[in-house]
Design an enzyme around this catalytic site. Structure first.
Site, PDB file in Angstrom:
ATOM      1  N   SER A   1      -1.450  -4.655  -8.458  1.00 45.30           N
ATOM      2  CA  SER A   1      -2.869  -4.275  -8.409  1.00 45.30           C
ATOM      3  C   SER A   1      -3.665  -5.174  -9.360  1.00 45.30           C
ATOM      4  O   SER A   1      -3.084  -5.885 -10.190  1.00 45.30           O
ATOM      5  CB  SER A   1      -3.041  -2.809  -8.833  1.00 45.30           C
ATOM      6  OG  SER A   1      -2.768  -2.694 -10.225  1.00 45.30           O
TER       7      SER A   1
ATOM      8  N   ASP B   1      -2.541  -5.635  -4.219  1.00 46.16           N
ATOM      9  CA  ASP B   1      -2.943  -4.276  -3.833  1.00 46.16           C
ATOM     10  C   ASP B   1      -4.406  -4.054  -4.238  1.00 46.16           C
ATOM     11  O   ASP B   1      -4.786  -4.313  -5.386  1.00 46.16           O
ATOM     12  CB  ASP B   1      -2.019  -3.298  -4.588  1.00 46.16           C
ATOM     13  CG  ASP B   1      -2.161  -1.866  -4.130  1.00 46.16           C
ATOM     14  OD1 ASP B   1      -2.492  -1.648  -2.951  1.00 46.16           O
ATOM     15  OD2 ASP B   1      -1.915  -0.956  -4.956  1.00 46.16           O
ATOM     16  N   HIS B   2      -5.214  -3.595  -3.297  1.00 48.86           N
ATOM     17  CA  HIS B   2      -6.625  -3.270  -3.569  1.00 48.86           C
ATOM     18  C   HIS B   2      -7.421  -4.420  -4.193  1.00 48.86           C
ATOM     19  O   HIS B   2      -8.098  -4.237  -5.224  1.00 48.86           O
ATOM     20  CB  HIS B   2      -6.748  -2.022  -4.467  1.00 48.86           C
ATOM     21  CG  HIS B   2      -6.285  -0.768  -3.797  1.00 48.86           C
ATOM     22  ND1 HIS B   2      -7.006  -0.128  -2.823  1.00 48.86           N
ATOM     23  CD2 HIS B   2      -5.142  -0.054  -3.937  1.00 48.86           C
ATOM     24  CE1 HIS B   2      -6.344   0.934  -2.397  1.00 48.86           C
ATOM     25  NE2 HIS B   2      -5.200   0.992  -3.048  1.00 48.86           N
TER      26      HIS B   2
ATOM     27  N   HIS C   1      -4.607   8.867  -3.649  1.00 50.46           N
ATOM     28  CA  HIS C   1      -3.950   8.160  -4.757  1.00 50.46           C
ATOM     29  C   HIS C   1      -3.646   9.084  -5.943  1.00 50.46           C
ATOM     30  O   HIS C   1      -4.353  10.051  -6.172  1.00 50.46           O
ATOM     31  CB  HIS C   1      -4.848   7.022  -5.252  1.00 50.46           C
ATOM     32  CG  HIS C   1      -4.899   5.861  -4.316  1.00 50.46           C
ATOM     33  ND1 HIS C   1      -6.016   5.533  -3.595  1.00 50.46           N
ATOM     34  CD2 HIS C   1      -3.956   4.960  -3.970  1.00 50.46           C
ATOM     35  CE1 HIS C   1      -5.767   4.461  -2.849  1.00 50.46           C
ATOM     36  NE2 HIS C   1      -4.516   4.089  -3.055  1.00 50.46           N
TER      37      HIS C   1
ATOM     38  N   ASN D   1       2.722   2.843   0.896  1.00 49.12           N
ATOM     39  CA  ASN D   1       2.537   2.484  -0.518  1.00 49.12           C
ATOM     40  C   ASN D   1       2.998   3.584  -1.459  1.00 49.12           C
ATOM     41  O   ASN D   1       2.570   4.745  -1.330  1.00 49.12           O
ATOM     42  CB  ASN D   1       1.042   2.256  -0.788  1.00 49.12           C
ATOM     43  CG  ASN D   1       0.549   0.951  -0.231  1.00 49.12           C
ATOM     44  OD1 ASN D   1       1.240   0.277   0.519  1.00 49.12           O
ATOM     45  ND2 ASN D   1      -0.662   0.590  -0.601  1.00 49.12           N
ATOM     46  N   ILE D   2       3.830   3.202  -2.410  1.00 54.21           N
ATOM     47  CA  ILE D   2       4.367   4.167  -3.369  1.00 54.21           C
ATOM     48  C   ILE D   2       4.254   3.589  -4.784  1.00 54.21           C
ATOM     49  O   ILE D   2       4.818   2.535  -5.073  1.00 54.21           O
ATOM     50  CB  ILE D   2       5.848   4.491  -3.035  1.00 54.21           C
ATOM     51  CG1 ILE D   2       5.920   5.164  -1.652  1.00 54.21           C
ATOM     52  CG2 ILE D   2       6.474   5.384  -4.117  1.00 54.21           C
ATOM     53  CD1 ILE D   2       7.310   5.326  -1.097  1.00 54.21           C
ATOM     54  N   ASP D   3       3.547   4.274  -5.615  1.00 54.60           N
ATOM     55  CA  ASP D   3       3.397   3.864  -7.007  1.00 54.60           C
ATOM     56  C   ASP D   3       3.627   5.056  -7.939  1.00 54.60           C
ATOM     57  O   ASP D   3       4.494   5.024  -8.822  1.00 54.60           O
ATOM     58  CB  ASP D   3       1.985   3.287  -7.230  1.00 54.60           C
ATOM     59  CG  ASP D   3       1.795   2.770  -8.645  1.00 54.60           C
ATOM     60  OD1 ASP D   3       2.774   2.713  -9.401  1.00 54.60           O
ATOM     61  OD2 ASP D   3       0.657   2.417  -9.008  1.00 54.60           O
TER      62      ASP D   3
END
Ligand code: G3H
Ligand code: 13P
Ligand code: ZN
Length: 322
Positions: free
Chosen positions: A50, A83-84, A181, A267-269
């Site tokens: 990110s 990401d983003h 999120h 997506n996994i954070d």
């Protein structure tokens, strides 16, 4: 093999009814935990960075750590993704740094402006052999310190997706179908409680996903905000000095179902953060006398690896697909 784009990964995932895991990376131990699991399970993987991660580690370190993972895991396809991305400039800088995929997230802008910015990124990216993920619809939750409340979030409007994809030329599309999120995806008021008193979130809007897929046959769809917030880790955190009441995520069965449909990237954070934090909190309570970072980061890395292994096998369905 060198870093790859997601083109081939997504084609196989779409046809094979599974999804590729896109895991956020912030340091060496997270990268090692993820890629060791993927290597052992013979799984393709997307490592994503990110804007905040890039600011934390600086623009060089994470790229070089991912390059180290590529050397250590030569037999699996690895893609390095922004990401983003919030602007053309951020996307350009990542493309120039060797990322193989970027996301331009102009989903908070009006439709025409989202098209305009995305198209500009696509032109530069495609000229450099890089693929682009775009977003339509707004997820609730927190990303890069920007908080979107549940009221301000909005589902993707299926009637907009064909025009958006054809005008921008993007390679994949993130949509909003009720994921969110962070570790607090839903308020207690949005959930029901089961017989054990555990919060049960509202179901994902599979009707929106199906309508989008009908309008974009064969096109890879992306789900953000897809951590499941494992309650074992929430409990581990809360029983070792943490305070995360009512943290709740997306049920894994729903993600499994999405992976069999047109969703090719999940997506996994937050789940990785919970595994790392829970493990380190427990370590310090069990070993108050210890202070060597290698001693507490080692079990944290091991638990990230097992968590990712579980996701590859039981949620994404991408184990054995490298
Ligand atoms: O969607 C956001 C990701 O979880 C990255 O979070 O901006 O705190 O690095 P971050
Ligand atoms: P989670 O917060 O659910 O892990 O979502 C991560 C994400 O979407 C990164 O872009
Ligand atoms: Zn996201």
């Amino acid at each position: 093999m060198p870093l790859v784009t997601t083109t081939e990964m997504f084609k196989k995932a779409y046809d094979g009814g599974y999804a590729i895991g896109a895991f956020n990376v912030n340091n060496m131990e997270i990268i090692q935990g993820i890629t060791e699991a993927c290597r052992e399970e013979k799984s393709p993987v997307i490592l994503q960075v990110s804007k905040g991660a890039r600011a934390y580690a600086n623009r060089t370190y994470l790229v070089k750590l991912v390059e180290a993972a590529v050397i250590e895991c030569p037999e699996i396809p690895i893609s390095l993704h922004l990401d983003h991305g919030d602007s053309f400039e951020t996307c350009k800088s990542c493309i120039d740094d060797g990322f193989t995929s970027v996301m331009i997230d102009a989903s908070s802008k009006p439709f025409a402006e989202n098209i305009e910015i995305t198209k500009k990124v696509v032109e530069y990216a495609h000229d450099h052999g890089v693929v682009v993920e775009a977003e339509l619809g707004t997820l609730a939750g927190v990303e890069d310190d920007v908080k979107v409340s549940a009221e301000d979030s909005s589902y993707t409007r299926p009637e907009e997706v064909e025009e958006f994809v054809s005008k921008t030329g993007c390679d994949s599309l993130a949509i909003a179908i009720g994921t969110s999120h962070g570790a607090y995806k839903f308020t207690a008021a949005q959930c029901t409680r089961n017989e054990k008193g555990i919060l049960v979130p509202p179901p994902l809007r599979f009707d929106v996903l199906e309508e989008v897929s009908k309008r974009l046959p064969g096109f890879p769809i992306v789900l953000h905000g897809s951590s499941s917030v494992p309650q074992d880790y929430v409990k581990m955190i809360n029983t070792h000095g943490g305070k995360m009441p009512d943290a709740v995520g997306i049920p894994e069965e729903q993600l499994r179902k999405a992976a069999t449909l047109s969703v090719c990237k999940i997506n996994i954070d937050s789940d990785l953060r919970l595994a790392m934090t829970g493990t380190i909190r427990q370590f310090f309570v069990d070993h108050p006398e210890k202070f060597d970072p290698r001693e507490y980061l080692k079990p944290a890395r091991a638990n990230i690896k097992e968590l990712v292994r579980h996701k590859l096998i039981d949620v994404l369905g991408c184990a054995g697909k490298a």
